[in-house]
Enzyme design. Structure first.
Site, mmCIF file in Angstrom:
data_model
loop_
_atom_site.group_PDB
_atom_site.id
_atom_site.type_symbol
_atom_site.label_atom_id
_atom_site.label_comp_id
_atom_site.label_asym_id
_atom_site.label_seq_id
_atom_site.Cartn_x
_atom_site.Cartn_y
_atom_site.Cartn_z
ATOM 1 N N SER B 149 -5.884 -28.200 13.996
ATOM 2 C CA SER B 149 -6.711 -27.059 13.583
ATOM 3 C C SER B 149 -8.062 -27.104 14.298
ATOM 4 C CB SER B 149 -6.846 -27.074 12.054
ATOM 5 O OG SER B 149 -7.292 -25.832 11.586
ATOM 6 N N ASP B 227 2.182 -20.715 8.463
ATOM 7 C CA ASP B 227 0.782 -21.126 8.340
ATOM 8 C C ASP B 227 -0.052 -19.860 8.181
ATOM 9 O OD1 ASP B 227 -1.863 -21.762 8.948
ATOM 10 O OD2 ASP B 227 -1.337 -23.143 10.565
ATOM 11 N N HIS B 264 0.389 -25.292 7.306
ATOM 12 C CA HIS B 264 -0.773 -25.858 8.023
ATOM 13 C C HIS B 264 -1.080 -27.286 7.570
ATOM 14 C CE1 HIS B 264 -4.256 -25.006 10.603
ATOM 15 N NE2 HIS B 264 -5.051 -25.590 9.731
#
Lengths: 288, 288
Positions: B149, B227, B264
């Site tokens: 991320s 996600d 995620h």
């Protein structure tokens, strides 16, 4: 479905279900995590993982790495909680090693604990039956059990108290002789009363002395040498269990592996989870 | 040793060190975890793992299972923190996606952030130099980088801004074009000001357009299809990065794998960490 699906998460090509349901054993809602591997097998074997003091189903789910090997070998994993939560009994939240997060996998017989603290019936009877009704692909007739610390105790105790129910058992740093350590004395006194004969009905070291069933698989135990609960506090005492197994003539034997330098944490568990997954995969008929 | 050893933990036959030190880049104490595999190699390659928003060094250390593969392949892992902590700047703790836990791996140029929020220099320069002085067995000349991320952004950005420094790069759900997403706009505006030319100096999608160095390894990216930051909020946008790489003629290419059904979380990361470990092991010269 009698379970509420709180989350359905993809992992290792399988599915992790975070569930909750109303338990008749504990008379509270209970959380449980179930990992189903990406198997085309219509009868997927099941490994139950019992967690230690303070844990929820999430700790081992997040930190043990068991699901990686569940996918590799093709078994499902059930991660139960460690106690009822929110039973509203006075004192249940007063200490970290008794009450909430510390059900000790027994059916309490004392007031006020006996109403809710029935984790033995919950884990070995109610929960597998309830899951079997909903997860039709899982084969709860082909099931093994493992656990850590208090959960290692729960695994050994549940295996020995239910001859033939579990194909195999293993444990990480189990409380092996709870009748003679502080954690066991505290919890057994509170949940079971002062009569030690009642404690022995759950104590693996006593149970193995009388174990007669033909199913006597090798029992795998890992213990970290730098685990303070082991070498300082003597809460775990796996050697006493090994001796009892030897004296009883338990055929499978106990393979106690003291791992030099390891502690009591999930870093210890994840380091040896592969050995335990392989151990159970063999007895569950998944590998030679 | 300029590092304080807060814990030394055995895992996967190696050692996990939880360290802290005084950083000259951030002018705060910084935590960092280092895993050293059980290698007899006197020059152990290093993989840097940059974490995402809100994380400390512990999240990935506990949940990624990177160390299992670090032991398997024989590389060390460095898990830096995601920001200075306790810099005592007004507003640094007001939101989860800016300030503490969200240093964004840039050197801030704006007041009051520029004094402490210098995670770019910290991660790519100060930290490896400091560790190299203490961990003599680790070879910081043979180093790769990955992240998740915000940390995926940090890995791509750091790789492209330092041609030849990292042998290889990969990312899990990276913020690939921060100049055009809400997270990037918020952080870049605060840390770098309003001039977008200053943002582009960190934006992987812009950096790859101008990347000329001979070291052009394949870039591996995993992205979960479920996600929400990807398909709903468009914070990640790996496809824009892939297109920029194609248009720039980047020789190694970008291997973007959109994993159906994955989210995620660390369940996503752990599911594909093996692929990333293998990817880097190859470029670090550990496997064919």
């Amino acid at each position: 479905m009698t379970f509420t699906i709180n989350a359905e998460i993809s992992q290792f090509q399988g599915k992790l279900y975070k569930l909750s349901h109303e338990s008749t054993s504990t008379k509270t809602p209970m959380d449980v995590n179930v990992f189903v591997p990406p198997s085309s097998n219509s009868k997927i074997p099941v490994l139950v993982y019992l967690s230690g003091l303070t844990c929820t189903p999430n700790n081992a789910t997040e930190k043990s790495f068991l699901q990686y090997f569940a996918t590799k070998y093709g078994f499902a994993v059930v991660f139960p909680d460690t106690s009822p939560r929110g039973a509203k009994i006075e004192g249940e939240d007063d200490s970290w090693d008794f009450g909430t997060g510390a059900g000790f996998y027994v059916d309490a017989t004392t007031d006020p604990w006996s109403k809710n603290y029935n984790m033995y019936s919950y884990v070995h009877d109610e929960l597998p039956k309830a899951l079997a009704k909903e997860f039709l692909q899982l084969d709860f007739e082909n099931i093994s059990i493992t656990g850590h610390s208090m959960g290692g105790f729960g695994a050994l105790s549940g295996f020995l108290k239910n001859p033939g129910k579990y194909r195999s058992v293993s444990a990480f740093a189990p409380i092996s002789n709870p009748s003679t350590c502080q954690w066991g004395e505290k919890n057994f006194t509170n949940y079971l009363g002062n009569n030690k004969e009642d404690w022995y009905k759950y104590d693996p070291t006593h149970l193995i002395a009388d174990y007669k069933h033909e199913n006597q698989p090798k029992i795998l135990i890992h213990q970290g040498s730098k685990d303070g609960f082991y070498y300082k506090d003597h809460q775990l005492q796996p050697e006493i269990f090994v001796k009892a197994a030897e004296e009883s003539g338990y055929k499978g034997g106990v393979d106690l592996r003291v791992a030099e330098g390891y502690d009591h944490s999930y870093f210890f568990i994840s380091s040896f989870i592969e050995d335990h997954a392989k151990h159970h995969a063999k007895y569950l008929g998944l590998i030679e």
